[in-house]
Design an enzyme around this catalytic site. Structure first.
Site, PDB file in Angstrom:
ATOM      1  N   ASN A  12      39.467  36.489  48.690  1.00 24.98           N
ATOM      2  CA  ASN A  12      40.640  35.838  48.086  1.00 24.98           C
ATOM      3  C   ASN A  12      41.732  36.896  47.895  1.00 24.98           C
ATOM      4  O   ASN A  12      41.635  37.740  47.020  1.00 24.98           O
ATOM      5  CB  ASN A  12      40.208  35.230  46.736  1.00 24.98           C
ATOM      6  CG  ASN A  12      41.378  34.656  45.961  1.00 24.98           C
ATOM      7  OD1 ASN A  12      42.479  34.488  46.503  1.00 24.98           O
ATOM      8  ND2 ASN A  12      41.151  34.350  44.688  1.00 24.98           N
ATOM      9  N   LYS A  15      44.685  36.498  46.893  1.00 23.09           N
ATOM     10  CA  LYS A  15      45.584  36.157  45.776  1.00 23.09           C
ATOM     11  C   LYS A  15      47.057  36.305  46.192  1.00 23.09           C
ATOM     12  O   LYS A  15      47.382  36.129  47.356  1.00 23.09           O
ATOM     13  CB  LYS A  15      45.247  37.010  44.558  1.00 23.09           C
ATOM     14  CG  LYS A  15      43.762  36.956  44.227  1.00 23.09           C
ATOM     15  CD  LYS A  15      43.442  37.421  42.844  1.00 23.09           C
ATOM     16  CE  LYS A  15      41.939  37.339  42.622  1.00 23.09           C
ATOM     17  NZ  LYS A  15      41.548  37.607  41.264  1.00 23.09           N
ATOM     18  N   HIS A  39      40.609  27.663  40.721  1.00 24.55           N
ATOM     19  CA  HIS A  39      40.420  29.083  40.387  1.00 24.55           C
ATOM     20  C   HIS A  39      40.886  29.310  38.950  1.00 24.55           C
ATOM     21  O   HIS A  39      41.845  28.680  38.493  1.00 24.55           O
ATOM     22  CB  HIS A  39      41.224  29.948  41.355  1.00 24.55           C
ATOM     23  CG  HIS A  39      40.904  31.402  41.217  1.00 24.55           C
ATOM     24  ND1 HIS A  39      41.434  32.182  40.225  1.00 24.55           N
ATOM     25  CD2 HIS A  39      40.075  32.211  41.933  1.00 24.55           C
ATOM     26  CE1 HIS A  39      40.949  33.418  40.334  1.00 24.55           C
ATOM     27  NE2 HIS A  39      40.130  33.457  41.360  1.00 24.55           N
ATOM     28  N   GLU A  53      42.603  31.495  37.567  1.00 26.13           N
ATOM     29  CA  GLU A  53      44.021  31.844  37.396  1.00 26.13           C
ATOM     30  C   GLU A  53      44.904  30.593  37.441  1.00 26.13           C
ATOM     31  O   GLU A  53      45.919  30.517  36.757  1.00 26.13           O
ATOM     32  CB  GLU A  53      44.428  32.868  38.471  1.00 26.13           C
ATOM     33  CG  GLU A  53      43.873  34.252  38.144  1.00 26.13           C
ATOM     34  CD  GLU A  53      43.480  35.082  39.358  1.00 26.13           C
ATOM     35  OE1 GLU A  53      43.973  34.832  40.468  1.00 26.13           O
ATOM     36  OE2 GLU A  53      42.659  36.004  39.168  1.00 26.13           O
ATOM     37  N   GLU A  65      32.425  31.785  38.628  1.00 25.47           N
ATOM     38  CA  GLU A  65      33.269  32.946  38.346  1.00 25.47           C
ATOM     39  C   GLU A  65      33.534  33.027  36.852  1.00 25.47           C
ATOM     40  O   GLU A  65      34.458  32.374  36.346  1.00 25.47           O
ATOM     41  CB  GLU A  65      34.607  32.812  39.070  1.00 25.47           C
ATOM     42  CG  GLU A  65      34.518  32.847  40.566  1.00 25.47           C
ATOM     43  CD  GLU A  65      35.774  33.450  41.168  1.00 25.47           C
ATOM     44  OE1 GLU A  65      35.641  34.414  41.922  1.00 25.47           O
ATOM     45  OE2 GLU A  65      36.874  32.991  40.854  1.00 25.47           O
ATOM     46  N   GLY A 112      38.616  40.447  38.052  1.00 25.28           N
ATOM     47  CA  GLY A 112      39.619  41.506  38.068  1.00 25.28           C
ATOM     48  C   GLY A 112      39.475  42.514  36.940  1.00 25.28           C
ATOM     49  O   GLY A 112      40.407  43.280  36.658  1.00 25.28           O
ATOM     50  N   SER A 159      34.704  40.673  40.123  1.00 22.49           N
ATOM     51  CA  SER A 159      34.511  42.126  40.246  1.00 22.49           C
ATOM     52  C   SER A 159      33.419  42.527  41.233  1.00 22.49           C
ATOM     53  O   SER A 159      32.738  43.537  41.035  1.00 22.49           O
ATOM     54  CB  SER A 159      34.238  42.746  38.869  1.00 22.49           C
ATOM     55  OG  SER A 159      35.379  42.594  38.044  1.00 22.49           O
TER      56      SER A 159
HETATM   57  P1  PGA Z   1      37.915  39.954  41.630  1.00 19.08           P
HETATM   58  O1  PGA Z   1      38.460  38.469  41.807  1.00 19.08           O
HETATM   59  O2  PGA Z   1      36.877  40.189  42.709  1.00 19.08           O
HETATM   60  O3  PGA Z   1      39.113  40.835  41.798  1.00 19.08           O
HETATM   61  O4  PGA Z   1      37.309  40.042  40.275  1.00 19.08           O
HETATM   62  C1  PGA Z   1      37.587  37.408  42.081  1.00 19.08           C
HETATM   63  C2  PGA Z   1      38.358  36.125  42.259  1.00 19.08           C
HETATM   64  O5  PGA Z   1      39.403  35.953  41.670  1.00 19.08           O
HETATM   65  O6  PGA Z   1      37.935  35.239  42.977  1.00 19.08           O
END
Ligand code: PGA
Length: 260
Positions: A9, A11, A94, A96, A166, A172, A212
């Site tokens: 992803n 982003k 997601h 976010e 997640e 992140g 992560s």
């Molecule tokens: P990350 O993000 O690996 O940077 O923690 C995961 C995601 O948002 O799907």
């Protein structure tokens, strides 16, 4: 042999030339693996150019979001219908989007439905916040997110979809979930699918872990029962680390084959 799924992803990163360069590097570094499906989720802007550049034997494309109506006066939105020939998957719900863009449970349910209506496989993201975990509400949160998102689907559709666990606190942050936390959540999700949609759906639904993920943990995390792959954010923006994650997953698959 169960095929693993690894989704990168990207982003809101990479303009068209940066995205093209990253894809170029990934195509150099990642071989064709029969036992792993690798999916890239770039920004909406670059889906089209990447679809021309991509080696389809190695990668599939996903959109990071889409709108639940197929067409109409919805300024600024892109529909699942428009993505039909472009994206094999769409990431839905997601964290976010839930937390920053205020997507609520009914909207996510409608997006999952729109995805199937348009022949696109949804990657539904679910997971609890730190506060919810500390308050002992993790299962309740997963239950509510699953109950709404899957409510209008057939068992066959649920069996085809992808669900990514997640935990919000792990996205992140570098604070990856502990293996037993991931196992508990993934088991809960699969049991929910089994209870509501039956054994067959529960067997074929693919469940990913995200939050992560870095190359070092890939191999060990695949030992967790019920995990079919990863949703990778930050580490997917670096061709070296993303290729390493894919390679580690391939090695893990080979090890399983040797043991069988
Ligand atoms: P990350 O993000 O690996 O940077 O923690 C995961 C995601 O948002 O799907």
């Amino acid at each position: 042999m169960r095929r693993l799924l690894i989704v990168g992803n990207w982003k809101m990163h990479l303009n068209a030339s940066q995205a093209s360069l990253l894809l170029h590097r990934l195509q150099e570094n990642i071989k064709i693996y029969r036992d792993i499906e690798v999916v890239l989720a770039p920004s909406m802007l670059v889906l089209q150019p990447l679809s021309v550049q991509i080696d389809r034997r190695k990668f599939r494309l996903a959109a990071q979001n889409a709108y639940f109506k197929d067409e109409g006066a919805f300024t600024g939105e892109v529909s699942f219908t428009m993505l039909r020939d472009l994206a094999h998957y769409v990431i839905v719900g997601h964290s976010e989007r839930r937390h920053i863009l205020n997507e609520d449970l009914p909207m996510i349910r409608d997006k999952v439905a729109a995805s199937f209506r348009n022949g696109i496989t949804p990657i539904l993201c679910v997971g609890e916040t730190k506060q919810e975990r500390d308050d002992g509400e993790t299962k309740q949160v997963l239950h509510d997110q699953l109950m709404t998102a899957l409510s209008n689907l057939t068992a066959e559709e649920v069996g085809e979809m992808v669900i990514a666990y997640e935990p919000v606190w792990a996205i992140g942050t570098g604070d990856i979930a502990k293996p037993d936390q991931a196992e508990d959540a993934v088991t809960y999700i699969r049991n929910y699918v089994k209870d509501v949609f039956g054994n067959k759906a529960a067997k074929t639904t693919r469940i990913l872990y995200g939050g992560s993920v870095v190359p070092d943990v890939t191999f060990g995390f695949l030992d967790i029962p019920g995990i079919d792959g990863f949703l990778v954010g930050g580490a997917s923006l670096n061709y070296h680390s993303f290729s390493e994650i894919v390679l580690a997953a391939h090695r893990w698959q080979r090890e399983q084959e040797d043991e069988a």
